[in-house]
Design an enzyme around this catalytic site. Structure first.
Site, PDB file in Angstrom:
ATOM      1  N   PHE A   1      39.736  21.975  37.084  1.00  0.00           N
ATOM      2  CA  PHE A   1      39.347  23.133  37.642  1.00  0.00           C
ATOM      3  C   PHE A   1      38.070  23.562  36.848  1.00  0.00           C
ATOM      4  O   PHE A   1      38.099  23.875  35.699  1.00  0.00           O
ATOM      5  CB  PHE A   1      40.342  24.026  37.611  1.00  0.00           C
ATOM      6  CG  PHE A   1      39.745  25.264  38.320  1.00  0.00           C
ATOM      7  CD1 PHE A   1      39.865  25.545  39.910  1.00  0.00           C
ATOM      8  CD2 PHE A   1      39.596  26.580  37.496  1.00  0.00           C
ATOM      9  CE1 PHE A   1      39.357  26.907  40.435  1.00  0.00           C
ATOM     10  CE2 PHE A   1      39.086  27.618  38.219  1.00  0.00           C
ATOM     11  CZ  PHE A   1      39.036  27.957  39.291  1.00  0.00           C
TER      12      PHE A   1
ATOM     13  N   ASP B   1      34.358  21.566  29.107  1.00  0.00           N
ATOM     14  CA  ASP B   1      34.963  23.140  29.864  1.00  0.00           C
ATOM     15  C   ASP B   1      36.055  23.754  29.116  1.00  0.00           C
ATOM     16  O   ASP B   1      37.187  23.206  29.202  1.00  0.00           O
ATOM     17  CB  ASP B   1      35.347  22.823  31.461  1.00  0.00           C
ATOM     18  CG  ASP B   1      35.671  24.064  32.002  1.00  0.00           C
ATOM     19  OD1 ASP B   1      35.648  25.217  31.483  1.00  0.00           O
ATOM     20  OD2 ASP B   1      35.633  24.130  33.405  1.00  0.00           O
TER      21      ASP B   1
ATOM     22  N   LYS C   1      36.127  33.394  29.956  1.00  0.00           N
ATOM     23  CA  LYS C   1      37.492  34.207  29.605  1.00  0.00           C
ATOM     24  C   LYS C   1      37.628  34.963  28.243  1.00  0.00           C
ATOM     25  O   LYS C   1      37.061  35.947  28.172  1.00  0.00           O
ATOM     26  CB  LYS C   1      38.442  33.234  30.036  1.00  0.00           C
ATOM     27  CG  LYS C   1      38.818  32.489  31.329  1.00  0.00           C
ATOM     28  CD  LYS C   1      39.840  32.034  31.898  1.00  0.00           C
ATOM     29  CE  LYS C   1      40.069  31.887  33.215  1.00  0.00           C
ATOM     30  NZ  LYS C   1      39.727  30.914  33.803  1.00  0.00           N
TER      31      LYS C   1
HETATM   32  C1  LIG Z   1      38.830  30.089  34.814  1.00  0.00           C
HETATM   33  C2  LIG Z   1      38.103  28.962  34.605  1.00  0.00           C
HETATM   34  C3  LIG Z   1      36.699  28.648  35.229  1.00  0.00           C
HETATM   35  C4  LIG Z   1      36.032  29.545  36.171  1.00  0.00           C
HETATM   36  O1  LIG Z   1      36.010  30.768  35.611  1.00  0.00           O
HETATM   37  P1  LIG Z   1      35.525  32.028  36.378  1.00  0.00           P
HETATM   38  O2  LIG Z   1      35.015  33.265  35.485  1.00  0.00           O
HETATM   39  O3  LIG Z   1      36.478  32.287  37.418  1.00  0.00           O
HETATM   40  O4  LIG Z   1      34.439  31.713  37.393  1.00  0.00           O
HETATM   41  C5  LIG Z   1      36.095  27.333  35.197  1.00  0.00           C
HETATM   42  N1  LIG Z   1      36.967  26.648  34.317  1.00  0.00           N
HETATM   43  C6  LIG Z   1      37.659  26.607  33.769  1.00  0.00           C
HETATM   44  C7  LIG Z   1      38.869  25.730  33.054  1.00  0.00           C
HETATM   45  C8  LIG Z   1      38.838  27.929  33.956  1.00  0.00           C
HETATM   46  O5  LIG Z   1      40.200  28.116  33.577  1.00  0.00           O
END
Ligand SMILES: *Cc1c(COP(=O)(O)O)cnc(C)c1O
Length: 398
Positions: free
Chosen positions: A129, A214, A243
């Site tokens: 994701f 990521d 985050k």
């Molecule tokens: C939450 C998340 C995203 C996307 O972040 P947003 O602030 O919602 O755009 C991308 N990669 C990972 C692993 C995530 O947990």
């Protein structure tokens, strides 16, 4: 309930009014223990005094100037991230997905500027994701993310996680980078093994590829290291963070080595809001806490305590709990015969916030500042939740 909002979320019928530390209170004054932290965002808990003070002070001074001018808080945050991580260059954005966009663009531009524009494909993992932009859903490729949104962007090749041979086979002369979440979050809290992370790094070195991590969910102290890749003893070329980086103020960052960032030349990329004074002031305040001696040691210590409690919980309820996995304070409980969404709803009814994830998992993402009494309390609430869900089963069993 009908709503003026687009129907993309199935929201629980609860609205929160305020929070303090690991606790959050709904509009009726009911208290909940927050082991979701707004999906790994509120890492310092709610209403952290240093964050509140910083935001209030900055709000009275200056909110926004644009990146046409120097932003001292931004310079300072970049310098501190460079000092304390692998990074040599930073770009600040407003969200996780924008950090991913920047990471992808940085990798492609690197090879373009090197005279290898054909190297523009990125290998990603099944179950990944990376956010909701067209590039991010194209990268992840999961059915539930992409259905109805085609045509997708070309340039992504997917392999199953954990299989280095499959990864090797997917590399072509057009491959620019490999992008992985060191701990897959939405996909079901799947940590990649250290050996696999090292293998991916070795393949990148061997084939001259950039390694992108990521770390939007698993970074910024969540696993007990500043970044989760550190556990594997490797260094990526580009990292997307967000985050926890803002402790609840929305922002993200794309971090890179100077070499990997060399294509990001004046005018090649930009953002109106990214790196604004409000976000950067809060980002520095978050870092003040994360960098305090002992902060990450506390995360490792309390995470081990929570993991042990969950393992014990799992062994006593092996009929409904298949496994406990994750790293640090990013833990997943894989259920057997229970629906994760129903389980999350039942936990909420019992006063505990947790989040669902893929692969039949519920995610525990508490603030990094929790102490043992809160872990003990969470376990009591989990027991209650399970009892409320399995009542019928146990009654039937006699
Ligand atoms: C939450 C998340 C995203 C996307 O972040 P947003 O602030 O919602 O755009 C991308 N990669 C990972 C692993 C995530 O947990």
């Amino acid at each position: 309930m009908t709503s003026a909002l687009m129907s993309v979320y199935r929201q629980a019928e609860v609205a929160f009014d305020h929070g303090k530390g690991a606790y959050i209170f709904d509009v009726n004054g009911r208290q909940y223990l927050d082991f979701n932290a707004g999906i790994a965002v509120s890492s310092l808990g709610h209403a952290h005094p240093h964050l509140v003070k910083t935001l209030q002070d900055q709000a009275a001074k200056l909110w926004h100037t644009s990146n046409l001018y120097r932003i001292p808080h931004q310079d300072r945050l970049a310098e501190r991230l460079v000092e304390n991580t692998f990074a040599e260059k930073c770009f600040f954005v407003n969200s996780g997905v924008e950090a991913i966009e920047c990471a992808i663009k940085t990798a492609r531009k690197y090879f373009y500027d090197k005279g290898q524009p054909e190297k523009n494909r990125i290998i990603t993992l099944e179950g990944a994701f990376h956010g909701r932009s067209m590039a991010a859903i194209s990268a992840a490729g999961q059915e539930k993310l992409v259905t109805g949104f085609g045509p997708l962007l070309p340039g992504f090749d997917r392999v199953i996680p954990g299989d280095l041979e499959a990864m090797k086979m997917a590399i072509t002369p057009e491959t620019a980078a490999i992008m992985v979440e060191p701990v897959q979050g939405e996909g079901g809290v799947n940590p990649l093994s250290d050996a696999y992370m090292q293998g991916v790094r070795a393949l990148c070195d061997e084939h001259g590829l950039l390694m992108i991590c990521d770390e939007i969910q698993c970074g910024m102290g969540r696993t007990g290291k500043m970044f989760a890749f550190e556990w594997s003893g490797i260094t990526p070329d580009i990292v997307a963070a967000a985050k926890g980086i803002g402790g609840g103020f929305p922002f993200g960052a794309c971090l890179a080595t100077a070499e990997a960032a060399s294509g990001m030349t004046p005018g090649s990329h930009g953002t109106t809001y990214g790196g604004n004074p409000l976000a950067m002031a809060v980002g520095n305040a978050v870092l003040d806490e994360l960098l305090k001696p002992g902060f990450l040691d506390h995360v490792i210590d309390i995470a081990a305590y929570l993991k042990a409690a969950l393992d014990d919980f799992a062994s006593r309820h092996h009929n409904v709990v298949e496994a406990v996995r994750g790293r640090g304070l990013m833990l997943g409980v894989k259920l057997r015969g229970l629906d994760p969404r129903e389980t999350v709803a039942a936990a909420l009814a019992n006063g505990l916030l947790v989040a669902p994830a893929g692969d039949n998992v519920i995610r525990l993402l508490p603030p990094l500042i929790i102490e043992r009494p809160q872990v003990d309390e969470a376990m009591v609430l989990l027991e209650k939740t399970l009892a409320s869900l399995t009542q019928d089963v146990e009654n039937d069993a006699g």
